[in-house]
Design an enzyme around this catalytic site. Structure first.
Site, PDB file in Angstrom:
ATOM      1  N   ASN A   9       0.872  -1.177   0.000  1.00  0.00           N
ATOM      2  CA  ASN A   9       0.000   0.000   0.000  1.00  0.00           C
ATOM      3  C   ASN A   9       0.908   1.226   0.000  1.00  0.00           C
ATOM      4  O   ASN A   9       1.503   1.556   1.017  1.00  0.00           O
ATOM      5  CB  ASN A   9      -0.894  -0.035   1.252  1.00  0.00           C
ATOM      6  N   TRP A  10       1.011   1.845  -1.152  1.00  0.00           N
ATOM      7  CA  TRP A  10       1.945   2.982  -1.280  1.00  0.00           C
ATOM      8  C   TRP A  10       1.441   4.258  -0.628  1.00  0.00           C
ATOM      9  O   TRP A  10       2.202   5.206  -0.480  1.00  0.00           O
ATOM     10  CB  TRP A  10       2.224   3.255  -2.774  1.00  0.00           C
ATOM     11  N   LYS A  11       0.148   4.314  -0.304  1.00  0.00           N
ATOM     12  CA  LYS A  11      -0.427   5.547   0.246  1.00  0.00           C
ATOM     13  C   LYS A  11      -0.151   6.704  -0.732  1.00  0.00           C
ATOM     14  O   LYS A  11      -0.167   6.476  -1.930  1.00  0.00           O
ATOM     15  CB  LYS A  11       0.117   5.812   1.657  1.00  0.00           C
ATOM     16  N   HIS A  96      -9.318   1.788   5.088  1.00  0.00           N
ATOM     17  CA  HIS A  96      -8.025   1.913   5.771  1.00  0.00           C
ATOM     18  C   HIS A  96      -8.185   2.880   6.951  1.00  0.00           C
ATOM     19  O   HIS A  96      -8.936   3.850   6.858  1.00  0.00           O
ATOM     20  CB  HIS A  96      -6.962   2.429   4.785  1.00  0.00           C
ATOM     21  N   GLU A  98      -6.430   5.204   7.978  1.00  0.00           N
ATOM     22  CA  GLU A  98      -6.150   6.618   7.652  1.00  0.00           C
ATOM     23  C   GLU A  98      -7.368   7.264   6.998  1.00  0.00           C
ATOM     24  O   GLU A  98      -7.650   8.446   7.211  1.00  0.00           O
ATOM     25  CB  GLU A  98      -4.917   6.697   6.733  1.00  0.00           C
ATOM     26  N   GLU A 165      -5.405  -4.672  10.724  1.00  0.00           N
ATOM     27  CA  GLU A 165      -4.337  -3.691  10.909  1.00  0.00           C
ATOM     28  C   GLU A 165      -4.530  -2.944  12.228  1.00  0.00           C
ATOM     29  O   GLU A 165      -5.278  -1.953  12.277  1.00  0.00           O
ATOM     30  CB  GLU A 165      -4.348  -2.679   9.757  1.00  0.00           C
ATOM     31  N   GLY A 171       2.911   2.169  10.688  1.00  0.00           N
ATOM     32  CA  GLY A 171       3.892   3.234  10.500  1.00  0.00           C
ATOM     33  C   GLY A 171       4.695   3.560  11.744  1.00  0.00           C
ATOM     34  O   GLY A 171       5.375   4.571  11.806  1.00  0.00           O
ATOM     35  N   SER A 204       3.628  -2.229  10.167  1.00  0.00           N
ATOM     36  CA  SER A 204       5.085  -2.353  10.332  1.00  0.00           C
ATOM     37  C   SER A 204       5.639  -3.710   9.889  1.00  0.00           C
ATOM     38  O   SER A 204       6.570  -4.237  10.500  1.00  0.00           O
ATOM     39  CB  SER A 204       5.498  -2.034  11.771  1.00  0.00           C
ATOM     40  N   GLY A 225       2.812  -1.150   4.215  1.00  0.00           N
ATOM     41  CA  GLY A 225       2.891   0.259   3.862  1.00  0.00           C
ATOM     42  C   GLY A 225       4.319   0.659   3.512  1.00  0.00           C
ATOM     43  O   GLY A 225       4.822   0.379   2.420  1.00  0.00           O
ATOM     44  N   GLY A 226       5.002   1.286   4.454  1.00  0.00           N
ATOM     45  CA  GLY A 226       6.331   1.855   4.225  1.00  0.00           C
ATOM     46  C   GLY A 226       7.303   0.918   3.512  1.00  0.00           C
ATOM     47  O   GLY A 226       8.007   1.333   2.583  1.00  0.00           O
TER      48      GLY A 226
HETATM   49  P1  PGA Z   1       3.058   0.272   7.545  1.00  0.00           P
HETATM   50  O1  PGA Z   1       1.567   0.561   7.007  1.00  0.00           O
HETATM   51  O2  PGA Z   1       3.473  -1.038   6.931  1.00  0.00           O
HETATM   52  O3  PGA Z   1       3.867   1.432   7.063  1.00  0.00           O
HETATM   53  O4  PGA Z   1       2.969   0.175   9.024  1.00  0.00           O
HETATM   54  C1  PGA Z   1       0.633  -0.472   6.878  1.00  0.00           C
HETATM   55  C2  PGA Z   1      -0.653   0.070   6.315  1.00  0.00           C
HETATM   56  O5  PGA Z   1      -1.039   1.203   6.665  1.00  0.00           O
HETATM   57  O6  PGA Z   1      -1.326  -0.604   5.511  1.00  0.00           O
END
Ligand code: PGA
Length: 247
Positions: A9-11, A96, A98, A165, A171, A204, A225-226
């Site tokens: 997930n590149w956001k 998500h 966010e 999640e 993050g 993470s 994510g990251g």
């Molecule tokens: P992260 O994000 O791997 O950077 O913790 C996961 C996500 O938000 O899907």
């Protein structure tokens, strides 16, 4: 059906030029990925078309990061499921944390988005998870199952991926213990009317912990994510190795 799905997930990261560069470096890693693993990249809307073109003939599928529930209409700034389908999008991330936290999405609108995606033939990746305060209060399971009870009304469980999640692990570098994630995912599975849904862990995930996470029997994949922004690192994640005794 239950299967392994490894998704990035590149956001709000990567321009088209950066997407091309990433894929050039990442796609060779997927040539040696085991056959039963589904590899998915959720990219910004502006990268969808070029990413779909670049992954043609590979095992990688492309996801959008959100979708509106109406097909068309006066909804400035929104993108509909038929628009994504026409582009060749196969998956869409929905709900998500966010989106829920910063953009006011609710379980009711998450449910509408899930139904719209499935109607268009796009497989949703539904995100659920508890905050630190909810977890500390001992109410994590209750919270997550409550989310699912609303999110999944009328949703076809055969065409769905769920991502567990925990918000406090996103993050932060503070990964949920693999065994705890396994227990929560088992609780989610037991709550569903079908046990065959693929359920991912997210929060993470990185090259250093992917093997432990994927060794857990209830965990069918990850939402990253990251660590999905780095082509070689994400390459290591999709080619995770489960020790023989845990396989
Ligand atoms: P992260 O994000 O791997 O950077 O913790 C996961 C996500 O938000 O899907």
């Amino acid at each position: 059906m239950r299967h392994i799905a490894i998704a990035g997930n590149w956001k709000m990261h990567k321009t088209q030029a950066e997407t091309r560069e990433f894929l050039q470096q990442f796609l060779p890693h997927t040539a040696k990925t085991e056959g039963d693993r589904h590899v998915i990249l959720a990219v910004p809307f502006t990268d969808l078309a070029i990413a779909i073109e670049a992954v043609k003939g590979t095992r990688v599928a492309i996801a959008a990061q959100n979708v509106h529930w109406e097909d068309t209409g006066a909804f400035t700034g929104e993108i509909s499921a038929p628009m994504l389908k026409e582009l060749g999008v196969d998956y869409v991330v929905i709900g998500h944390s966010e989106r829920r936290e910063y953009f006011g999405e609710t379980d009711e609108t998450v449910n509408k988005r899930l139904l719209a995606a499935q109607k268009a033939g796009i497989t949703p990746i539904l995100c659920v998870g508890e905050s630190k305060a909810t977890r500390d209060a001992g109410k994590a399971d209750e919270w997550i199952l409550g989310q699912l009870d609303i999110d999944l009304v009328g949703v076809d469980l055969d065409k769905l991926i769920i991502a567990y999640e925990p918000i406090w692990a996103i993050g932060t570098g503070d990964t949920c213990e693999a065994s705890d994630a396994n227990t929560t995912i088992g609780t989610i599975r037991a709550h569903l009317s079908s046990p065959d849904v693929s359920i991912q862990y997210g929060g993470s995930v990185k090259p250093a912990n992917i093997d432990d996470i994927m060794a857990q029997p209830e965990i069918d994949g990850v939402l990253v994510g990251g660590a999905s922004l780095d082509a070689d690192g994400f390459g290591r994640i999709v080619n995770y190795q489960v020790p023989v005794e845990a396989a």
